[in-house]
Design a protein around this motif. Structure first.
Motif, PDB file in Angstrom:
ATOM      1  N   TYR A  34      45.774  49.469  41.452  1.00 30.57           N
ATOM      2  CA  TYR A  34      45.514  48.055  40.489  1.00 30.57           C
ATOM      3  C   TYR A  34      46.575  48.375  39.515  1.00 30.57           C
ATOM      4  CZ  TYR A  34      41.026  47.755  42.585  1.00 30.57           C
ATOM      5  OH  TYR A  34      39.922  47.619  43.376  1.00 30.57           O
ATOM      6  N   CYS A  73      34.213  41.534  45.006  1.00 35.94           N
ATOM      7  CA  CYS A  73      34.340  40.191  44.951  1.00 35.94           C
ATOM      8  C   CYS A  73      32.972  39.533  44.951  1.00 35.94           C
ATOM      9  CB  CYS A  73      35.083  39.715  46.237  1.00 35.94           C
ATOM     10  SG  CYS A  73      36.788  40.429  46.173  1.00 35.94           S
ATOM     11  N   SER A 132      37.638  38.813  32.458  1.00 38.67           N
ATOM     12  CA  SER A 132      38.870  39.159  31.415  1.00 38.67           C
ATOM     13  C   SER A 132      38.425  38.626  30.239  1.00 38.67           C
ATOM     14  CB  SER A 132      40.273  38.385  32.059  1.00 38.67           C
ATOM     15  OG  SER A 132      40.487  38.600  33.297  1.00 38.67           O
TER      16      SER A 132
HETATM   17  N1  LIG Z   1      37.452  48.601  47.202  1.00 38.51           N
HETATM   18  C1  LIG Z   1      38.183  47.403  47.449  1.00 38.51           C
HETATM   19  O1  LIG Z   1      38.944  47.368  48.371  1.00 38.51           O
HETATM   20  C2  LIG Z   1      38.304  46.234  46.179  1.00 38.51           C
HETATM   21  C3  LIG Z   1      38.814  44.934  46.883  1.00 38.51           C
HETATM   22  C4  LIG Z   1      38.542  43.884  45.825  1.00 38.51           C
HETATM   23  C5  LIG Z   1      38.135  44.040  44.709  1.00 38.51           C
HETATM   24  N2  LIG Z   1      37.690  45.406  44.264  1.00 38.51           N
HETATM   25  C6  LIG Z   1      36.819  45.635  43.105  1.00 38.51           C
HETATM   26  O2  LIG Z   1      35.895  44.775  42.775  1.00 38.51           O
HETATM   27  C7  LIG Z   1      35.985  44.025  41.572  1.00 38.51           C
HETATM   28  C8  LIG Z   1      35.676  42.407  41.605  1.00 38.51           C
HETATM   29  O3  LIG Z   1      36.370  41.873  42.554  1.00 38.51           O
HETATM   30  P1  LIG Z   1      37.386  40.730  42.331  1.00 38.51           P
HETATM   31  O4  LIG Z   1      37.940  40.795  41.047  1.00 38.51           O
HETATM   32  O5  LIG Z   1      38.400  40.679  43.626  1.00 38.51           O
HETATM   33  O6  LIG Z   1      36.714  39.403  42.463  1.00 38.51           O
HETATM   34  P2  LIG Z   1      35.405  38.568  41.684  1.00 38.51           P
HETATM   35  O7  LIG Z   1      34.773  39.940  40.627  1.00 38.51           O
HETATM   36  O8  LIG Z   1      34.676  38.281  42.700  1.00 38.51           O
HETATM   37  O9  LIG Z   1      35.961  37.555  40.673  1.00 38.51           O
HETATM   38  C9  LIG Z   1      36.940  37.526  39.736  1.00 38.51           C
HETATM   39  C10 LIG Z   1      37.183  36.404  39.219  1.00 38.51           C
HETATM   40  O10 LIG Z   1      36.046  35.552  38.928  1.00 38.51           O
HETATM   41  C11 LIG Z   1      36.434  35.138  37.568  1.00 38.51           C
HETATM   42  N3  LIG Z   1      35.071  35.121  36.680  1.00 38.51           N
HETATM   43  C12 LIG Z   1      34.436  36.467  36.180  1.00 38.51           C
HETATM   44  N4  LIG Z   1      33.341  35.984  35.687  1.00 38.51           N
HETATM   45  C13 LIG Z   1      33.117  34.677  35.748  1.00 38.51           C
HETATM   46  C14 LIG Z   1      32.356  33.702  35.210  1.00 38.51           C
HETATM   47  N5  LIG Z   1      31.059  34.345  34.868  1.00 38.51           N
HETATM   48  N6  LIG Z   1      32.359  32.573  35.583  1.00 38.51           N
HETATM   49  C15 LIG Z   1      33.555  31.948  36.017  1.00 38.51           C
HETATM   50  N7  LIG Z   1      34.443  32.907  36.492  1.00 38.51           N
HETATM   51  C16 LIG Z   1      34.360  34.085  36.369  1.00 38.51           C
HETATM   52  C17 LIG Z   1      37.457  36.100  36.961  1.00 38.51           C
HETATM   53  O11 LIG Z   1      38.137  35.533  35.894  1.00 38.51           O
HETATM   54  P3  LIG Z   1      38.845  35.948  34.598  1.00 38.51           P
HETATM   55  O12 LIG Z   1      39.333  37.334  34.935  1.00 38.51           O
HETATM   56  O13 LIG Z   1      39.620  35.195  34.026  1.00 38.51           O
HETATM   57  O14 LIG Z   1      37.489  36.352  33.685  1.00 38.51           O
HETATM   58  C18 LIG Z   1      38.324  36.158  38.189  1.00 38.51           C
HETATM   59  O15 LIG Z   1      39.212  35.146  38.413  1.00 38.51           O
HETATM   60  C19 LIG Z   1      37.598  44.108  41.456  1.00 38.51           C
HETATM   61  O16 LIG Z   1      37.765  43.738  40.254  1.00 38.51           O
HETATM   62  C20 LIG Z   1      37.790  45.533  41.766  1.00 38.51           C
HETATM   63  O17 LIG Z   1      37.423  46.548  40.643  1.00 38.51           O
HETATM   64  C21 LIG Z   1      37.578  46.280  45.157  1.00 38.51           C
END
Ligand SMILES: NC(=O)c1ccc[n+]([C@@H]2O[C@H](COP(=O)([O-])OP(=O)(O)OC[C@H]3O[C@@H](n4cnc5c(N)ncnc54)[C@H](OP(=O)(O)O)[C@@H]3O)[C@@H](O)[C@H]2O)c1
Length: 283
Positions: free
Chosen positions: A53, A193, A243
């Motif tokens: 990241y 996600c 964030s």
């Molecule tokens: N192992 C892997 O291959 C892999 C792959 C992908 C992700 N991950 C991990 O999983 C975590 C989560 O996945 P992700 O970040 O891809 O997606 P996610 O958590 O499904 O979605 C993040 C998005 O949702 C928004 N958000 C968060 N809370 C919200 C709320 N209460 N209301 C409205 N919007 C909201 C965030 O906006 P803001 O940022 O503006 O708050 C961001 O745009 C990652 O950060 C990472 O640590 C792991």
């Protein structure tokens, strides 16, 4: 905060915090640190990051965010690139992650996805990192059922504590055979996600009348209902990324939502789980 039991019986918070794309913008930096700290203060002490990241920028941000806290109150997860997950690079990779995060150990170290390094070599190195005290436990990510079966046949493969995979209401393939297999072996799943990246991964989630009506009836947002769905099972640990304090607190609130059987049935009808094997989703 409800807890989930790892394979080694350690209890961890059921709701964690993701960090992908964090630490990369100076304009957002303070807000991101504040968001993570708010989460920690409200029980979301599990933080997921990776050497990938922002090329270490997210790990550095985590290091800044956790500085005021007692290390023992946190559960820090990082991940090693597949091409660094062999004897040649893993020890340096782990050391670099520890340095960036300003800590002397990780609670959990994950193989980010499967690459060309043999699983047996990765597991052997992970076990050595445990003996050195650099990590307390290890796991994998993006492993489908066949990969998990192979892993469990490797020497010490049964030391795997979690498998982190994509899971949200609009992507339920893991419910067909991966989750049951892991459940049978006492290995919980970390759900990445869980908000389908705020709906970007599956537009139907944002346009669904059923989801909107459930959200309205409960005085919540669609995102909170999505998160509540991933919190239904006691062997799934969602790690939403937020964030801002507004988003982190909305996510924390979602852990208190109780979806009725009727609402669950409606969601099942609108977004059914598959009745056959589908390959693991990665986006
Ligand atoms: N192992 C892997 O291959 C892999 C792959 C992908 C992700 N991950 C991990 O999983 C975590 C989560 O996945 P992700 O970040 O891809 O997606 P996610 O958590 O499904 O979605 C993040 C998005 O949702 C928004 N958000 C968060 N809370 C919200 C709320 N209460 N209301 C409205 N919007 C909201 C965030 O906006 P803001 O940022 O503006 O708050 C961001 O745009 C990652 O950060 C990472 O640590 C792991």
């Amino acid at each position: 905060m409800r807890t989930v039991k790892l394979h080694d019986a350690t209890l961890i918070p059921q709701l964690g915090q993701g960090t992908w794309n964090m630490g990369e913008s100076t304009a957002r930096y303070d807000s991101e640190v504040e968001a993570l700290r708010w989460g920690i203060d409200h029980g979301m002490t599990l933080i997921d990051t990776a050497e990938m990241y922002g090329d270490g920028a997210a790990e550095e941000l985590v290091g800044d965010a956790i500085r005021p806290y007692n290390r023992n109150d946190l559960f820090l997860v990082s991940k090693v690139y597949p091409w660094n997950a062999g004897r040649k690079n893993i020890f340096r990779s782990c050391e670099d992650s520890l340095e960036r995060m300003g800590t002397d150990h990780l609670d959990l170290y994950l193989l980010h996805w499967r690459g060309s390094v043999p699983l047996a070599e990765t597991v052997e190195c992970m076990e050595e990192l445990k003996q050195q005290g650099k990590i307390l436990r290890w796991g994998v990510s993006n492993f489908d059922t066949a990969d998990m079966k192979e892993l469990l046949h490797v020497r010490n493969g049964d030391q795997c504590q979690v498998n982190q995979v994509l899971y949200h209401l609009g992507s339920r393939g893991v419910e067909y055979d991966l989750l049951p297999f892991m459940n049978e072996h006492g290995i919980p799943m970390m759900a990445y996600c869980p908000l389908a990246q705020a709906g970007r991964l599956k537009q139907k989630l944002l346009s669904s009348r059923v989801l909107q009506e459930i959200a309205e009836a409960k005085g919540r947002t669609v995102m909170q209902i999505l998160l509540a769905f991933t919190l239904l099972r006691d062997d799934v640990i969602p790690i939403p990324k937020a964030s801002s304090v507004a988003h982190t607190s909305a996510n924390r609130e979602a852990a208190e939502i109780i979806l009725t059987q009727e609402e669950r049935d409606l969601l099942d009808r609108e977004f059914p789980k598959p009745d056959r094997k589908v390959p693991l989703d990665m986006e």
